[in-house]
Design a protein around this motif. Structure first.
Motif, short mmCIF file in Angstrom:
data_model
loop_
_atom_site.label_atom_id
_atom_site.label_comp_id
_atom_site.label_asym_id
_atom_site.label_seq_id
_atom_site.Cartn_x
_atom_site.Cartn_y
_atom_site.Cartn_z
N ARG A 386 0.83 -1.21 0.00
CA ARG A 386 0.00 0.00 0.00
C ARG A 386 0.87 1.26 0.00
NH1 ARG A 386 -1.01 3.45 3.75
NH2 ARG A 386 -0.37 2.13 5.48
N ILE A 387 1.85 1.31 0.89
CA ILE A 387 2.65 2.54 1.05
C ILE A 387 3.47 2.81 -0.22
CG2 ILE A 387 4.52 3.63 2.36
CD1 ILE A 387 3.51 1.82 4.76
N LEU A 388 4.04 1.76 -0.79
CA LEU A 388 4.94 1.97 -1.93
C LEU A 388 4.23 1.81 -3.27
CD1 LEU A 388 8.14 0.11 -0.66
CD2 LEU A 388 7.61 2.55 -0.50
N ASP A 389 2.96 1.40 -3.21
CA ASP A 389 2.19 1.19 -4.43
C ASP A 389 2.91 0.22 -5.37
OD1 ASP A 389 0.09 1.44 -6.09
OD2 ASP A 389 0.72 3.33 -7.02
N ILE A 390 3.26 -0.91 -4.81
CA ILE A 390 3.94 -1.94 -5.61
C ILE A 390 3.30 -3.30 -5.30
CG2 ILE A 390 6.22 -0.84 -5.70
CD1 ILE A 390 7.04 -2.68 -3.35
N GLU A 391 3.67 -4.29 -6.09
CA GLU A 391 3.27 -5.66 -5.76
C GLU A 391 4.49 -6.44 -5.34
OE1 GLU A 391 0.86 -8.20 -8.22
OE2 GLU A 391 -0.42 -6.46 -8.66
N LEU A 392 4.37 -7.13 -4.22
CA LEU A 392 5.51 -7.89 -3.72
C LEU A 392 5.30 -9.37 -3.97
CD1 LEU A 392 6.42 -6.68 -0.11
CD2 LEU A 392 7.85 -6.68 -2.14
N PRO A 393 6.18 -10.00 -4.69
CA PRO A 393 6.05 -11.45 -4.85
C PRO A 393 6.37 -12.15 -3.52
CG PRO A 393 8.08 -10.67 -5.86
CD PRO A 393 7.37 -9.45 -5.34
N LEU A 394 5.77 -13.32 -3.29
CA LEU A 394 6.07 -14.07 -2.07
C LEU A 394 7.45 -14.70 -2.19
CD1 LEU A 394 3.09 -16.22 -0.82
CD2 LEU A 394 4.00 -14.09 0.09
N PRO A 395 8.30 -14.52 -1.19
CA PRO A 395 9.59 -15.20 -1.26
C PRO A 395 9.38 -16.72 -1.16
CG PRO A 395 9.38 -13.96 0.77
CD PRO A 395 8.15 -13.72 0.00
#
Ligand code: PLP
Length: 424
Positions: A386-395
C-alpha cells in the motif's frame, strides 16, 4: 557460565539452568556475572560467521558445554547468512531476515532450541506456547525435527493471517498446532493454566521457550560481529548502530557485543509511537503510556521487558545512559521513511524503516551508520504494498508453505480438552 537474577542477585544459576528455567524468582531476568573482553577482534572478524560465532559463544558460555557440542549447536542453528547491504554513502543495512521464517528471531530461536536440546537432561520436554502470529512460526521452525521434544502451539482460529498460519501449521512431525475457537488472550490463559498445573507440568516436562531466555540473546550477539566483519575496514572505525526496538532484546545483544570488545561507537534505540524509552532517556522519567497499535506492530510495546538488562549493562560497564541515542517515529513518518529508502533503491518494511530514519537524523559527519532489518518486507506485505504502491512477490520460503495443506487440530476454549490432548 554463571548468571544471576537481576531482581534477586543471590539467585545464581549456570547456563543450563538459565536455559531450562527461562526466568528467575519474581520473574527476574538472568544476566551473566561476567562478560569477557575478547582479544584480537580483527582476527575474529576475519573468520566466517559460524566459526566466529562458535568462538564468541564459547567465550561467553565457557567450558560448561564441551567445545564440540557447542560447535554443533551453532552450526545447526546458523544455517543462513546475515548480509550487509549498502543503502547510501556511509549507511548500511544488516539483513536479519534470511532464515526459515524470514525474521531476526530465527537466530535466537534456533540457537535456543539447540541449547535446550543439549542441556535438557533426561525425560520428555513439551514446549507449549500461544501465538498471535509470528512467534509460533519461529518456535515451530526452530524446534522442528529435534528428537524427544514435542511442540504444541495454540493460536486463535481465524484471527491470524492465512499466510502466518501456513508458515507454522504445515510442518507436522513433532510440531502440533491447535486452532482455538477463541481469541489470543484465551490462548494465553490456557497456556498459563497448563503451567499452573504441577502434575501436568511434570508429566510432560512443560517448557515455555520464552523470548526472555538468555540463550536467545547470546545468539543475537553474533550478528553484530557479522555486520562489522562485512563492512569495509575504514567504515568500522566510527560505527553507529540503530536498533528497531520493542522489548529491547536486540539492543541488549548489541550492548553485550560492545562489552565483549566489538568497536561500536554508540547505539541508537529506535521506536515507534510506543516511546517509553526515548522519553525516559530525555526526561529521566519512566512513564509508560497505554500501548498503541502502529504499522511496526512487533514493536508495539510500552513496557519493554529487557530494559532492566540494558540498565544493568550500562551500570556495570560504567557507561552513562546519556550516551545511548534514541528516537521515535509515528506512522506517517514511518511511511515517509519507507518511501525514502525505496527511492534510494532499497526495499524495506516498517521496523527497518524506523531504524533507518532515526539513524539518518542522528548520524554525524565522519560516522558510519548501520541499521538492523529485522523482517523480510513480504512479512508486512499489505502495508508495504500500500505505502509503496507496488506488488511484492512471495519469497520462496513463504510460497513453499503456502502451497501445503494445513495440519492444525481444532479445539474449544476448554482446559480439560487441552490437558487430555497434551497427555496424549
Ligand atoms: C520485526 C521486528 N522488529 C523489531 C522487533 C523488536 O525487537 P526487540 O523486542 O528485541 O526490541 C521485533 C520484536 O519482536 C520484531 O518482530
Amino acid at each position: 557460565m554463571n548468571l544471576y537474577n537481576i531482581k534477586h542477585p543471590e539467585e545464581q544459576v549456570n547456563f543450563a539452568q538459565a536455559v531450562r528455567q527461562g526466568l528467575g524468582k519474581d520473574q527476574g531476568l538472568f544476566f551473566p556475572e561476567t562478560i569477557p573482553q575478547l582479544q584480537n577482534i580483527d582476527e575474529l572478524l576475519a573468520l566466517p560467521l559460524v566459526e566466529r560465532s562458535q568462538k564468541i559463544l564459547g567465550a561467553l558460555i565457557g567450558d560448561e558445554i564441551p567445545a564440540d557440542k557447542l560447535s554443533a549447536m551453532v552450526k545447526n542453528a546458523f544455517t543462513f547468512p546475515a548480509p550487509v547491504a549498502k543503502v547510501e554513502d556511509h549507511i548500511y543495512a544488516l539483513e536479519l531476515f534470511h532464515g526459515p521464517t524470514l525474521a531476526f528471531k530465527d537466530f535466537g530461536g534456533r540457537f535456543m532450541a539447540q541449547a535446550l536440546a543439549t542441556v535438557r537432561g533426561d525425560g520428555k520436554i513439551t514446549i507449549l506456547t500461544a501465538t498471535s502470529g509470528d512467534t509460533g512460526a519461529a518456535v515451530a521452525h526452530a524446534f522442528y525435527g529435534l528428537e524427544n521434544i514435542e511442540v504444541v502451539i495454540l493460536y486463535p482460529k481465524g484471527k491470524i493471517s492465512p499466510l502466518q498460519e501456513k508458515l507454522f501449521c504445515t510442518l507436522g512431525g513433532n510440531i502440533r498446532t491447535v486452532a482455538i475457537n477463541a481469541d489470543f488472550d484465551a490462548c494465553q490463559a490456557l497456556v498459563k493454566q497448563a503451567f499452573d498445573d504441577t502434575e501436568l507440568r511434570q508429566a510432560i516436562g512443560l517448557n515455555s521457550a520464552n523470548s526472555i531466555n538468555i540463550s536467545r540473546l547470546l545468539a543475537q550477539v553474533c550478528y553484530y560481529f557479522e555486520a562489522a566483519a562485512q563492512l569495509p575496514k575504514a567504515e568500522r572505525e566510527n560505527l553507529v548502530v540503530s536498533v528497531p526496538s520493542g522489548n529491547f532484546g536486540n539492543l541488549t545483544a548489541g550492548l553485550i557485543a560492545k562489552t565483549l570488545g566489538l568497536p561500536i561507537k554508540r547505539f541508537i534505540a529506535s521506536t515507534n509511537a510506543n516511546d517509553t524509552v526515548p522519553r525516559y532517556l530525555k526526561t529521566g522519567e519512566w512513564s509508560p503510556n497505554a500501548t498503541v497499535a502502529t504499522l511496526s506492530n512487533a514493536m508495539d510495546v510500552s513496557r519493554p521487558n529487557n530494559w532492566p538488562r540494558v540498565e544493568e549493562l550500562f551500570k556495570r560497564n560504567g557507561w552513562s545512559l546519556s550516551e545511548l541515542g534514541s528516537g521515535a517515529l509515528n506512522d506517517a513518518e514511518t511511511e515517509a521513511a519507507l518511501k525514502a529508502q525505496y527511492a534510494k533503491g532499497y526495499l524495506c518494511e516498517p521496523h527497518g524503516a524506523i531504524a533507518y530514519d532515526v539513524l539518518k537524523l542522528q548520524l554525524k559527519d565522519g560516522e558510519t551508520g548501520l541499521f538492523l532489518c529485522t523482517a523480510h518486507p513480504a512479512k508486512f506485505k499489505e502495508s508495504v504494498e500500500r505505502i509503496l504502491d507496488i506488488e511484492l512477490p512471495l519469497p520462496e520460503a513463504l510460497d513453499k508453505h503456502n502451497k501445503l495443506p494445513l495440519l492444525s487440530d481444532e479445539m474449544d476454549n476448554d482446559f480439560a480438552q487441552l490437558r487430555a490432548y497434551l497427555l496424549k
